[in-house]
Design an enzyme around this catalytic site. Structure first.
Site, PDB file in Angstrom:
ATOM      1  CB  SER A 130      -0.999   0.070   1.245  1.00 45.61           C
ATOM      2  OG  SER A 130      -1.676   0.998   1.422  1.00 45.61           O
ATOM      3  CE1 TYR A 144       0.253   4.852  -5.786  1.00 43.65           C
ATOM      4  CE2 TYR A 144       0.348   6.517  -3.787  1.00 43.65           C
ATOM      5  CZ  TYR A 144       0.749   5.261  -4.732  1.00 43.65           C
ATOM      6  OH  TYR A 144       1.705   4.538  -4.010  1.00 43.65           O
ATOM      7  CE  LYS A 148      -0.181   1.997  -3.815  1.00 44.68           C
ATOM      8  NZ  LYS A 148       0.306   0.358  -4.085  1.00 44.68           N
TER       9      LYS A 148
HETATM   10  N1  LIG Z   1       8.471   4.846  -4.229  1.00 44.71           N
HETATM   11  C1  LIG Z   1       7.640   5.314  -3.267  1.00 44.71           C
HETATM   12  O1  LIG Z   1       8.073   6.565  -2.736  1.00 44.71           O
HETATM   13  C2  LIG Z   1       6.326   4.592  -2.837  1.00 44.71           C
HETATM   14  C3  LIG Z   1       5.697   4.920  -1.515  1.00 44.71           C
HETATM   15  C4  LIG Z   1       4.678   4.148  -1.218  1.00 44.71           C
HETATM   16  C5  LIG Z   1       4.383   3.052  -2.026  1.00 44.71           C
HETATM   17  N2  LIG Z   1       4.873   2.706  -3.150  1.00 44.71           N
HETATM   18  C6  LIG Z   1       4.316   1.516  -3.880  1.00 44.71           C
HETATM   19  O2  LIG Z   1       5.503   0.782  -4.213  1.00 44.71           O
HETATM   20  C7  LIG Z   1       5.263   0.060  -5.341  1.00 44.71           C
HETATM   21  C8  LIG Z   1       6.454  -0.469  -6.070  1.00 44.71           C
HETATM   22  O3  LIG Z   1       6.786   0.985  -6.914  1.00 44.71           O
HETATM   23  P1  LIG Z   1       8.214   1.752  -6.677  1.00 44.71           P
HETATM   24  O4  LIG Z   1       8.476   2.803  -5.626  1.00 44.71           O
HETATM   25  O5  LIG Z   1       9.201   0.217  -6.613  1.00 44.71           O
HETATM   26  O6  LIG Z   1       8.478   2.133  -8.240  1.00 44.71           O
HETATM   27  P2  LIG Z   1       9.045   1.786  -9.546  1.00 44.71           P
HETATM   28  O7  LIG Z   1      10.441   1.569  -9.199  1.00 44.71           O
HETATM   29  O8  LIG Z   1       8.686   2.491 -10.488  1.00 44.71           O
HETATM   30  O9  LIG Z   1       8.505   0.176  -9.814  1.00 44.71           O
HETATM   31  C9  LIG Z   1       7.060   0.041 -10.098  1.00 44.71           C
HETATM   32  C10 LIG Z   1       6.964  -1.261 -10.714  1.00 44.71           C
HETATM   33  O10 LIG Z   1       5.747  -1.528 -10.943  1.00 44.71           O
HETATM   34  C11 LIG Z   1       5.919  -2.353 -12.311  1.00 44.71           C
HETATM   35  N3  LIG Z   1       4.310  -2.244 -12.901  1.00 44.71           N
HETATM   36  C12 LIG Z   1       3.666  -1.224 -13.412  1.00 44.71           C
HETATM   37  N4  LIG Z   1       2.557  -1.436 -13.953  1.00 44.71           N
HETATM   38  C13 LIG Z   1       2.601  -2.860 -14.236  1.00 44.71           C
HETATM   39  C14 LIG Z   1       1.700  -3.815 -14.739  1.00 44.71           C
HETATM   40  N5  LIG Z   1       0.886  -3.467 -15.558  1.00 44.71           N
HETATM   41  N6  LIG Z   1       2.149  -5.106 -14.551  1.00 44.71           N
HETATM   42  C15 LIG Z   1       3.325  -5.176 -13.860  1.00 44.71           C
HETATM   43  N7  LIG Z   1       4.176  -4.440 -13.439  1.00 44.71           N
HETATM   44  C16 LIG Z   1       3.717  -3.292 -13.462  1.00 44.71           C
HETATM   45  C17 LIG Z   1       6.823  -1.447 -13.006  1.00 44.71           C
HETATM   46  O11 LIG Z   1       7.019  -2.325 -14.111  1.00 44.71           O
HETATM   47  P3  LIG Z   1       7.876  -2.015 -15.343  1.00 44.71           P
HETATM   48  O12 LIG Z   1       9.339  -1.712 -15.112  1.00 44.71           O
HETATM   49  O13 LIG Z   1       7.369  -2.610 -16.387  1.00 44.71           O
HETATM   50  O14 LIG Z   1       7.283  -0.517 -15.916  1.00 44.71           O
HETATM   51  C18 LIG Z   1       7.771  -1.357 -11.839  1.00 44.71           C
HETATM   52  O15 LIG Z   1       8.371  -2.894 -11.632  1.00 44.71           O
HETATM   53  C19 LIG Z   1       3.797   0.635  -6.153  1.00 44.71           C
HETATM   54  O16 LIG Z   1       2.890  -0.199  -5.594  1.00 44.71           O
HETATM   55  C20 LIG Z   1       3.896   2.028  -5.388  1.00 44.71           C
HETATM   56  O17 LIG Z   1       2.526   2.334  -5.167  1.00 44.71           O
HETATM   57  C21 LIG Z   1       5.980   3.412  -3.527  1.00 44.71           C
END
Ligand SMILES: NC(=O)c1ccc[n+]([C@@H]2O[C@H](COP(=O)([O-])OP(=O)(O)OC[C@H]3O[C@@H](n4cnc5c(N)ncnc54)[C@H](OP(=O)(O)O)[C@@H]3O)[C@@H](O)[C@H]2O)c1
Length: 269
Positions: A130, A144, A148
């Site tokens: 989340s 978003y 979540k």
């Molecule tokens: N970074 C933050 O500050 C933060 C904070 C709170 C929560 N989150 C959550 O953490 C999770 C991971 O994000 P991250 O921060 O690691 O960012 P990220 O590095 O941009 O990773 C996002 C990942 O999701 C994948 N993705 C997007 N759409 C997809 C689909 N249709 N099918 C399969 N994979 C898909 C992307 O794949 P591709 O490489 O193919 O695009 C990538 O591997 C998300 O759920 C995000 O909401 C992040």
């Protein structure tokens, strides 16, 4: 017996860090992503599989291939996701649907594909990523936050269901993490013709664009995911990152009116 985890969105960021952490702990890792051919993840106990959470066939093929490869799936990390940001009026219907298809319907579909195996095993842990944004909101993230908040409700209710056969489902709520999330994974959409919103958009971009904002390494989230999967407890929620811990504590201490007033003051509304 070596345990196996299936991870969605393992190409970069939190998913990739989790894949590395579980491999280092000796688990088998089914690292799924949309383009596995471009991944440089390596490891003896690693299987790279194509899985797009919005593509039902790819989900079923990846789960079947994973089961064939390692024989079981002990944990599922629903991590794939991205953020839509901007005035609701500026988005197309397709963009709105894509946000929910990925972050909510995709998570449900992957979970439904893995649950029969966990039910047969009478064990398993599902971890849903989340966000602090699953428990509090900021301007222009209505889509978003909607996804979540949905993940939070789905997980909380599902925990009762899975307990009937000995499986668990948990929520990890990261704060700001240094990943591609604020770059290529941000669907920022604006329409300058929507004049009323522009001053607030400027302020929000200024606040979220500050480079000195505290943020954590994705390995911090991987540590928390590891804890959630392996601690053997029924604990439901885990924050990840010091900023997340502080934000959650502050949110819990405030009523809605006080929290809303604080956000308005922060963004000059
Ligand atoms: N970074 C933050 O500050 C933060 C904070 C709170 C929560 N989150 C959550 O953490 C999770 C991971 O994000 P991250 O921060 O690691 O960012 P990220 O590095 O941009 O990773 C996002 C990942 O999701 C994948 N993705 C997007 N759409 C997809 C689909 N249709 N099918 C399969 N994979 C898909 C992307 O794949 P591709 O490489 O193919 O695009 C990538 O591997 C998300 O759920 C995000 O909401 C992040």
């Amino acid at each position: 017996m070596t345990q196996t985890i299936l991870i969605t969105g393992a190409s970069t960021g939190i998913g990739r860090a989790a894949a590395q952490r579980f491999m280092a702990e000796g688990w088998n890792v089914l690292a799924t992503m949309r383009n596995p051919e471009s991944s440089d993840l390596t490891g003896e106990n690693l299987s790279l599989l194509r899985l797009d959470v919005t593509d039902a066939d790819s989900i079923h093929e990846a789960v079947a291939a994973g089961l064939q490869h390692f024989g079981r799936i002990d944990a599922l990390l629903n991590n794939a996701g991205y953020g839509a940001c901007g005035p609701l009026e500026a988005f197309t219907e397709a963009q709105i649907r894509r946000q929910f298809e990925t972050n909510v319907f995709g998570l449900l579909a992957v979970t439904r594909a893995v649950l029969p195996q966990m039910r047969a095993q009478k064990s398993g842990v599902v971890v849903n990523i989340s966000s602090v944004g699953g428990r509090m909101t900021f301007p222009f993230f209505s889509l978003y936050h909607g996804t979540k908040f949905a993940v939070e409700g789905i997980t909380e209710a599902l925990a009762f269901e899975l307990a009937t056969f000995g499986a668990k489902v948990k929520i990890v709520e990261p704060g700001a993490i240094k990943t591609d999330f604020a770059g290529r994974s941000l669907d920022f959409t604006n329409d300058p013709a929507l004049a009323e919103y522009q001053p607030l958009i400027g302020k929000v971009l200024e606040v979220f664009g500050q480079t000195d904002r505290p943020s954590s390494d994705p390995s911090i989230v991987a540590d928390v995911i590891w804890q959630a999967v392996t601690d053997g407890t029924d604990r439901l929620r885990y924050t990840a990152g010091e900023d997340a811990r502080v934000l959650m504590a502050n949110r819990s201490a405030m009523d809605d009116a006080s929290f809303t007033a604080g956000v308005k003051a922060r963004f000059g509304i």
